[in-house]
Design an enzyme around this catalytic site. Structure first.
Site, PDB file in Angstrom:
ATOM      1  N   CYS A   1     -15.687 -21.571  19.120  1.00 44.56           N
ATOM      2  CA  CYS A   1     -14.885 -21.677  17.904  1.00 44.56           C
ATOM      3  C   CYS A   1     -14.154 -23.009  17.888  1.00 44.56           C
ATOM      4  CB  CYS A   1     -13.873 -20.532  17.882  1.00 44.56           C
ATOM      5  SG  CYS A   1     -12.673 -20.674  16.558  1.00 44.56           S
TER       6      CYS A   1
ATOM      7  N   ASP B   1       0.870  -1.168   0.000  1.00 38.27           N
ATOM      8  CA  ASP B   1       0.000   0.000   0.000  1.00 38.27           C
ATOM      9  C   ASP B   1       0.912   1.224   0.000  1.00 38.27           C
ATOM     10  OD1 ASP B   1      -2.163   1.600   0.134  1.00 38.27           O
ATOM     11  OD2 ASP B   1      -2.853   0.940   2.109  1.00 38.27           O
TER      12      ASP B   1
ATOM     13  N   ASP C   1      -3.646   7.652  -3.570  1.00 39.99           N
ATOM     14  CA  ASP C   1      -4.885   8.329  -3.977  1.00 39.99           C
ATOM     15  C   ASP C   1      -5.350   9.238  -2.850  1.00 39.99           C
ATOM     16  OD1 ASP C   1      -5.258   5.970  -2.506  1.00 39.99           O
ATOM     17  OD2 ASP C   1      -7.357   5.885  -3.070  1.00 39.99           O
TER      18      ASP C   1
HETATM   19 ZN   LIG Z   1     -10.739 -19.887  17.614  1.00 40.66          ZN
END
Ligand SMILES: [Zn+2]
Length: 678
Positions: A277, A90, A127
């Site tokens: 998770c 970037d 930009d």
């Molecule tokens: Zn996790």
């Protein structure tokens, strides 16, 4: 230089391959953001441990710290990061905005030269970033300045690939202007900039609007990068809008604040008693152990969790595109946050743009997820095509059978079908009325008519759309009366007010329905020809339906399923039917017949002389050899491939749309099924 090719499409999404000097990556993909100085996770682990393919780092930060700059100049940015895979850099645009730096801080030309000097794979122009809350005048100035810099920069790129960012704030017309002007310049990647603050403010609907506006004008053969989009709950929807690159600083930023990214949103570790998770980090510890770790270790663990979750979601997105199921994934994710649901609605309001791009002839099942299902590209297209191309528009009686879409229709209304088969279309037309709208009996096996799974309690928005679709179909057909077969279906009551406009006979059983049909009307047992005609028209339009009248034509049906198997002409097979889509595919002989009967130009692809022999031998027609393709051609259609002498070389399925075939110089345009020699 051509770097991008498409392997499959779904909505506006593309499953692609993007080539760089450091290897080829699969898109859509996520680029983790690497801080050149304080990356606690070694960049190569991002590939080896987490499965990422490319990273993005910041050339402005490298340039403004002497130790990074010197190493990067001496060893390249790959040496600086000790990373041997593709790197994008970037330019510092976001730092200028975020730290409110003076204009002179970064020189737009010098930063391009610096990115070349450190041998990045993809550099980015400097930009002018527009915040979402500034005036239109300011955004106009930013768009203009960005374009001036883009013009100065693009000629300097040399061997480096260069990303040219689209700005325009929240103004769709300015986004369109910016995209159009940038699209005319030779950039290799087109980021959509200025979306980070929109994301932070949950303005997802605005992101959808500006992305769709930009996508209208960006060249289809270049990847689009949604700059700063790092939250996994957005990936599916943004990919469906046609974004190919994403980057994530979020994995680190969120971790530093004790926050965990999930595909369903963000949670704060301190609030958890359980870790919701299945990633390796969460599977091997507990919420309380994590909470009690020293800060640095805790942040590292959360970063790793965030990376695992983000990488897995990007894999899910790619698989969903391959399966033609991305719309469903996006619809599921939209249920995670009201702002995402609002964004989904904005997308459904702009469905025409998705219908344009979505490939025809998919075979995937369609599960009802809510009011958005009935406007999905596949279903919208089916209804539009029936309106435009259904060949039977004059009849005595329209029999309407409300249906939930149980498969196959033939089982649920077999007695009625058996009767309709003995009658001509001038006498009787049979329409199934499902929550997706009208399915004419002749097209009952065509995708998505039998692939839609609705629940019995569909929402009122879907039902009101189904009703308006019914009305459109009834207006298209001239008839004397309706027989409405009352059945246990959510669409059953939608016929209640038809009596005010039409003569309606209501029946409650199959035998009553058959009795209500007048006897002694014109009879015809050629029902299979009737189905063939409807299919020919549905696929290739009006001028091709008379093929159904050819002398010596035979339609062979499967006795068990009632589906067409193939069509022969004087004992040569001319069409086969793909069981999963119900669509015709022409054999080589069939292709010759379509050509002879002047199939619409839309379905004819002309390729270069030199490539003709490959196609004639059954190899795919490559996009770089296509010299003529019609811009009305949609991806997924069954097409003919010819040479400049108008000789048929092969038949097959278009992987790209007509306009894409002309601009891509990499990848397959038509997957050839039958050819001169095969
Ligand atoms: Zn996790």
């Amino acid at each position: 230089m051509a770097n991008f090719e498409i392997k499959a499409k779904d909505g506006l999404a593309r499953l692609g391959r993007f080539s760089t000097k450091h290897g080829t990556v699969k898109t859509p993909l996520l680029l983790p953001v690497i801080h050149p100085g304080k990356s606690v996770i070694p960049p190569k682990d991002l590939v080896d441990v987490f499965g990422f393919q490319m990273v993005i780092t910041n050339s402005y930060i490298i340039n403004s710290h002497e130790r990074f700059r010197e190493k990067a100049i001496a060893e390249g940015v790959h040496g600086l990061l000790d990373f041997n895979h593709p790197i994008m850099t970037d330019s510092g645009t976001f730092q200028m905005y975020f730290h409110d730096l003076p204009k002179e801080e970064i020189d737009p030309i010098a930063i391009i030269e610096f990115q070349k000097q450190i041998k990045t794979d993809i550099g980015t122009i400097l930009d002018a970033f527009s915040r979402p809350d500034v005036s239109r005048e300011q955004v106009e100035k930013d768009v203009k300045l960005s374009l001036e810099r883009a013009k100065m920069s693009v000629g300097l790129k040399g061997e480096m690939m260069l990303a040219g960012t689209v700005q325009g704030g929240i103004f769709e017309d300015l986004r369109e202007q910016s995209a159009q002007a940038m699209g005319e310049l030779d950039f290799d990647v087109y980021p959509i900039g200025g979306v980070v603050p929109m994301m932070e403010m949950y303005r997802y609907a605005d992101i959808v609007r500006v992305t769709l506006a930009a996508k209208k004008h960006l060249p289809p053969n270049r990847p689009v990068h949604l700059f700063g989009c790092g939250h996994p709950m957005l990936f599916a929807q943004a990919a469906l809008l046609g974004c190919d690159f994403f980057d994530s600083a979020s994995y680190a930023k969120f971790a530093e604040k004790g926050r965990m990214l999930l595909t369903t949103g963000t949670v704060h570790l301190k609030d958890l008693t359980e870790l919701p998770c299945e990633c390796p980090v969460c599977s091997s510890t507990t919420a309380s152990i994590l909470q009690n770790l020293p800060n640095e270790e805790k942040t590292l663990a959360l970063m790793r969790h965030n990376l695992y979750v983000s990488a897995a979601e990007m894999r899910r997105v790619r698989q969903a595109i391959a399966d033609g199921k991305l719309f469903e994934l996006a619809a599921q994710r939209a249920r995670s946050h009201p702002a995402l649901l609002e964004a989904l609605h904005v997308m459904t309001e702009n469905m025409d743009q998705l219908v344009e791009s979505d490939p025809f002839g998919k075979s995937s099942s369609i599960f009802y997820t809510g009011a958005e299902t009935a406007v999905r590209p596949e279903i919208s297209r089916f209804h539009n095509r029936v309106l435009m191309r259904y060949p039977f528009r004059n009849t005595d009686t329209v029999v309407i059978v409300p249906d939930i879409g149980e498969r196959p229709f033939s089982d649920t209304a077999s007695t009625i079908i058996a009767e309709v088969r003995t009658r001509t279309p001038d006498d009787t037309i049979l329409l199934f009325f499902t929550p997706m709208g009208i399915v004419p009996w002749e097209l009952e096996h065509v995708h998505p008519a039998q692939q839609c799974i609705f629940s019995k309690d569909v929402d009122t928005k879907t039902l009101s759309l189904a009703k308006s679709r019914l009305q459109e179909i009834l207006e298209m057909i001239a008839f004397n009366k309706i027989i409405w077969f009352e059945r246990d279906s959510p669409t059953n009551h939608l016929g209640n007010d038809l009596e005010s406009s039409y003569e309606v006979i209501t029946t409650t059983s199959a035998s009553e329905t058959i009795n209500a049909l007048e006897s002694g009307k014109s009879r015809d047992s050629d029902w299979h020809i009737r189905k063939l005609r409807a299919l020919l028209m549905y696929q290739w339009g009006w001028n091709i339906g008379d093929i159904a009248d050819l002398e010596g034509l035979q339609v062979v049906f499967s006795r068990s399923t009632g589906k067409i198997r193939h069509v022969t002409l004087n004992n040569d097979i001319i069409f086969t039917v793909v069981p999963t889509t119900g669509l015709l595919t022409p054999t080589f002989k069939g292709g010759e017949i379509l050509l002879h009967h002047k199939i619409d130009d839309t379905f004819i692809i002309t390729i270069e002389k030199d490539a003709g022999e490959f196609v004639a031998q059954g190899k795919s027609a490559l996009a770089k050899f296509v010299i003529n393709a019609n811009s009305n051609l949609k991806a997924g259609e069954e097409v003919l491939v010819i040479n400049e002498e108008q000789q048929l070389l092969g038949t097959g399925r278009a992987l790209l749309s007509g306009s894409e075939m002309l601009v891509f110089d990499r990848g397959v345009a038509v997957v050839v099924r039958h050819s001169v020699h095969r």
